[in-house]
Design a protein around this motif. Structure first.
Motif, mmCIF file in Angstrom:
data_model
loop_
_atom_site.group_PDB
_atom_site.id
_atom_site.type_symbol
_atom_site.label_atom_id
_atom_site.label_comp_id
_atom_site.label_asym_id
_atom_site.label_seq_id
_atom_site.Cartn_x
_atom_site.Cartn_y
_atom_site.Cartn_z
ATOM 1 N N MET A 1 -5.181 3.836 0.172
ATOM 2 C CA MET A 1 -5.445 4.883 -0.796
ATOM 3 C C MET A 1 -6.949 5.097 -0.911
ATOM 4 S SD MET A 1 -2.797 3.983 -3.887
ATOM 5 C CE MET A 1 -3.483 2.366 -4.131
ATOM 6 N N SER A 2 -7.316 6.321 -1.176
ATOM 7 C CA SER A 2 -8.728 6.634 -1.379
ATOM 8 C C SER A 2 -9.096 6.391 -2.836
ATOM 9 C CB SER A 2 -8.998 8.099 -1.030
ATOM 10 O OG SER A 2 -8.450 8.947 -2.028
ATOM 11 N N ASP A 3 -10.383 6.502 -3.128
ATOM 12 C CA ASP A 3 -10.810 6.518 -4.519
ATOM 13 C C ASP A 3 -10.275 7.801 -5.164
ATOM 14 O OD1 ASP A 3 -12.155 4.113 -4.511
ATOM 15 O OD2 ASP A 3 -14.112 5.013 -4.104
ATOM 16 N N VAL A 4 -10.207 7.797 -6.474
ATOM 17 C CA VAL A 4 -9.729 8.976 -7.202
ATOM 18 C C VAL A 4 -10.709 10.129 -7.014
ATOM 19 C CG1 VAL A 4 -9.207 9.904 -9.492
ATOM 20 C CG2 VAL A 4 -8.536 7.558 -8.896
ATOM 21 N N ARG A 5 -10.159 11.294 -6.725
ATOM 22 C CA ARG A 5 -10.963 12.508 -6.563
ATOM 23 C C ARG A 5 -10.438 13.553 -7.534
ATOM 24 N NH1 ARG A 5 -15.120 10.563 -3.642
ATOM 25 N NH2 ARG A 5 -14.376 9.616 -1.744
ATOM 26 N N ARG A 6 -11.314 14.355 -8.032
ATOM 27 C CA ARG A 6 -10.922 15.366 -9.014
ATOM 28 C C ARG A 6 -11.077 16.802 -8.503
ATOM 29 N NH1 ARG A 6 -9.489 11.710 -12.067
ATOM 30 N NH2 ARG A 6 -10.568 10.499 -13.609
ATOM 31 N N GLU A 7 -11.836 16.993 -7.468
ATOM 32 C CA GLU A 7 -12.126 18.342 -6.967
ATOM 33 C C GLU A 7 -11.490 18.548 -5.597
ATOM 34 O OE1 GLU A 7 -13.847 20.569 -8.785
ATOM 35 O OE2 GLU A 7 -14.097 19.070 -10.370
ATOM 36 N N LEU A 8 -11.022 19.744 -5.358
ATOM 37 C CA LEU A 8 -10.427 20.081 -4.074
ATOM 38 C C LEU A 8 -11.422 19.909 -2.932
ATOM 39 C CD1 LEU A 8 -7.873 21.073 -2.713
ATOM 40 C CD2 LEU A 8 -8.646 23.416 -3.090
ATOM 41 N N GLY A 9 -12.683 20.191 -3.201
ATOM 42 C CA GLY A 9 -13.716 20.037 -2.183
ATOM 43 C C GLY A 9 -13.918 18.592 -1.746
ATOM 44 N N GLU A 10 -13.384 17.660 -2.515
ATOM 45 C CA GLU A 10 -13.513 16.242 -2.174
ATOM 46 C C GLU A 10 -12.368 15.742 -1.299
ATOM 47 O OE1 GLU A 10 -15.753 14.217 -5.903
ATOM 48 O OE2 GLU A 10 -13.724 14.973 -6.322
ATOM 49 N N LEU A 11 -11.445 16.623 -0.985
ATOM 50 C CA LEU A 11 -10.289 16.238 -0.181
ATOM 51 C C LEU A 11 -10.665 15.623 1.167
ATOM 52 C CD1 LEU A 11 -7.245 16.076 -0.098
ATOM 53 C CD2 LEU A 11 -7.207 18.414 0.792
ATOM 54 N N PRO A 12 -11.628 16.182 1.915
ATOM 55 C CA PRO A 12 -11.983 15.543 3.193
ATOM 56 C C PRO A 12 -12.461 14.094 3.029
ATOM 57 C CG PRO A 12 -12.839 17.766 3.138
ATOM 58 C CD PRO A 12 -12.325 17.468 1.743
ATOM 59 N N ALA A 13 -13.251 13.834 2.006
ATOM 60 C CA ALA A 13 -13.718 12.457 1.766
ATOM 61 C C ALA A 13 -12.551 11.553 1.388
ATOM 62 C CB ALA A 13 -14.781 12.445 0.671
ATOM 63 N N ALA A 14 -11.640 12.066 0.569
ATOM 64 C CA ALA A 14 -10.466 11.274 0.182
ATOM 65 C C ALA A 14 -9.616 10.948 1.409
ATOM 66 C CB ALA A 14 -9.637 12.032 -0.856
ATOM 67 N N TRP A 15 -9.465 11.926 2.287
ATOM 68 C CA TRP A 15 -8.684 11.708 3.514
ATOM 69 C C TRP A 15 -9.333 10.618 4.383
ATOM 70 C CZ3 TRP A 15 -4.147 12.119 5.550
ATOM 71 C CH2 TRP A 15 -3.984 11.998 6.930
ATOM 72 N N LEU A 19 -7.537 7.073 5.223
ATOM 73 C CA LEU A 19 -7.312 6.715 6.623
ATOM 74 C C LEU A 19 -7.995 5.389 6.963
ATOM 75 C CD1 LEU A 19 -6.041 7.613 9.272
ATOM 76 C CD2 LEU A 19 -8.143 8.874 9.770
ATOM 77 N N ALA A 20 -9.218 5.226 6.492
ATOM 78 C CA ALA A 20 -9.936 3.969 6.738
ATOM 79 C C ALA A 20 -9.236 2.801 6.054
ATOM 80 C CB ALA A 20 -11.375 4.095 6.244
ATOM 81 N N ALA A 21 -8.748 3.004 4.847
ATOM 82 C CA ALA A 21 -8.027 1.934 4.145
ATOM 83 C C ALA A 21 -6.745 1.574 4.893
ATOM 84 C CB ALA A 21 -7.716 2.360 2.711
ATOM 85 N N GLY A 32 -1.934 -6.377 2.808
ATOM 86 C CA GLY A 32 -0.594 -5.846 2.592
ATOM 87 C C GLY A 32 -0.487 -4.441 3.156
ATOM 88 N N PRO A 33 0.656 -3.799 2.937
ATOM 89 C CA PRO A 33 0.856 -2.482 3.549
ATOM 90 C C PRO A 33 0.046 -1.360 2.898
ATOM 91 C CG PRO A 33 2.746 -3.067 2.210
ATOM 92 C CD PRO A 33 1.838 -4.273 2.227
ATOM 93 N N VAL A 34 -0.384 -1.547 1.662
ATOM 94 C CA VAL A 34 -1.144 -0.520 0.968
ATOM 95 C C VAL A 34 -2.363 -1.166 0.332
ATOM 96 C CG1 VAL A 34 -1.112 1.204 -0.881
ATOM 97 C CG2 VAL A 34 0.956 0.781 0.459
ATOM 98 N N VAL A 35 -3.517 -0.544 0.546
ATOM 99 C CA VAL A 35 -4.754 -1.074 -0.022
ATOM 100 C C VAL A 35 -5.628 0.089 -0.468
ATOM 101 C CG1 VAL A 35 -5.975 -1.216 2.184
ATOM 102 C CG2 VAL A 35 -6.630 -2.736 0.317
ATOM 103 N N ASN A 36 -6.384 -0.143 -1.497
ATOM 104 C CA ASN A 36 -7.313 0.859 -1.998
ATOM 105 C C ASN A 36 -8.615 0.771 -1.228
ATOM 106 O OD1 ASN A 36 -9.352 2.188 -3.690
ATOM 107 N ND2 ASN A 36 -7.699 2.323 -5.190
ATOM 108 N N TRP A 37 -9.208 1.908 -0.964
ATOM 109 C CA TRP A 37 -10.488 1.991 -0.274
ATOM 110 C C TRP A 37 -11.511 1.035 -0.890
ATOM 111 C CZ3 TRP A 37 -13.438 3.284 3.624
ATOM 112 C CH2 TRP A 37 -14.778 3.568 3.434
ATOM 113 N N ALA A 38 -11.561 0.958 -2.183
ATOM 114 C CA ALA A 38 -12.547 0.116 -2.867
ATOM 115 C C ALA A 38 -12.341 -1.372 -2.591
ATOM 116 C CB ALA A 38 -12.496 0.372 -4.375
ATOM 117 N N ASP A 39 -11.156 -1.752 -2.121
ATOM 118 C CA ASP A 39 -10.828 -3.164 -1.941
ATOM 119 C C ASP A 39 -10.909 -3.656 -0.500
ATOM 120 O OD1 ASP A 39 -10.329 -3.306 -4.678
ATOM 121 O OD2 ASP A 39 -8.217 -2.761 -4.416
ATOM 122 N N VAL A 40 -11.356 -2.829 0.430
ATOM 123 C CA VAL A 40 -11.347 -3.249 1.837
ATOM 124 C C VAL A 40 -12.644 -3.903 2.290
ATOM 125 C CG1 VAL A 40 -9.532 -1.637 2.512
ATOM 126 C CG2 VAL A 40 -11.929 -0.962 2.766
ATOM 127 N N GLY A 41 -13.583 -4.085 1.371
ATOM 128 C CA GLY A 41 -14.801 -4.827 1.664
ATOM 129 C C GLY A 41 -15.568 -4.304 2.857
#
Length: 133
Positions: A1-15, A19-21, A32-41
């Motif tokens: 999962m990506s960090d929380v995004r609030r703007e549509l323009g942030e969609l590419p960064a969220a993607w 993907l990196a997570a 595990g099978p699901v990890v947050n971007w902030a937790d991948v060190g």
């Protein structure tokens, strides 16, 4: 999962983050099978780097015949160089660990007492893990 995004323009960064997570989760089973971007060190940095060949110093260690040595080195570095904890995690005697680490130094030409050499080895091993996933 990506960090929380609030703007549509942030969609590419969220993607990119999601993907990196996902790549990090596939590479490292502790996530595990699901990890947050902030937790991948360190994978946050490594997933953003272009695909390149392994560093020449580390390349011999990544050959199939040295998989156990590579695993030993990664465990040792993941545990901040604490030999007792590393030996316990690997289920080996401390002397066996020291022998394997000396073989890692011989194969790579790196000095595990030198911080920059440890950093190079650690990041190269993590990057190789990502490439295999």
């Amino acid at each position: 999962m990506s960090d929380v995004r609030r703007e549509l323009g942030e969609l590419p960064a969220a993607w990119r983050e999601a993907l990196a997570a996902a790549r990090a989760a596939r590479a490292d089973e502790r996530f595990g099978p699901v990890v947050n971007w902030a937790d991948v060190g360190p994978y946050r940095l490594l997933t953003g780097l272009p695909a390149t060949d392994p560093d020449p110093a580390v390349r011999p260690l990544l050959e199939l015949g040295h998989a156990e040595l590579a695993r030993t080195a990664e465990e040792f570095l993941d545990r901040a160089g604490q030999a007792g904890r590393t030996a316990q995690a690997l289920g080996i005697h401390r002397q066996t660990l020291y022998y394997r680490l000396s073989r890692v130094e011989q194969l790579t030409g790196l000095d595990l007492d030198a911080g920059e050499d440890r950093l190079l080895l650690h990041m190269a091993l993590k990057k190789a893990r990502l490439a295999r996933a």
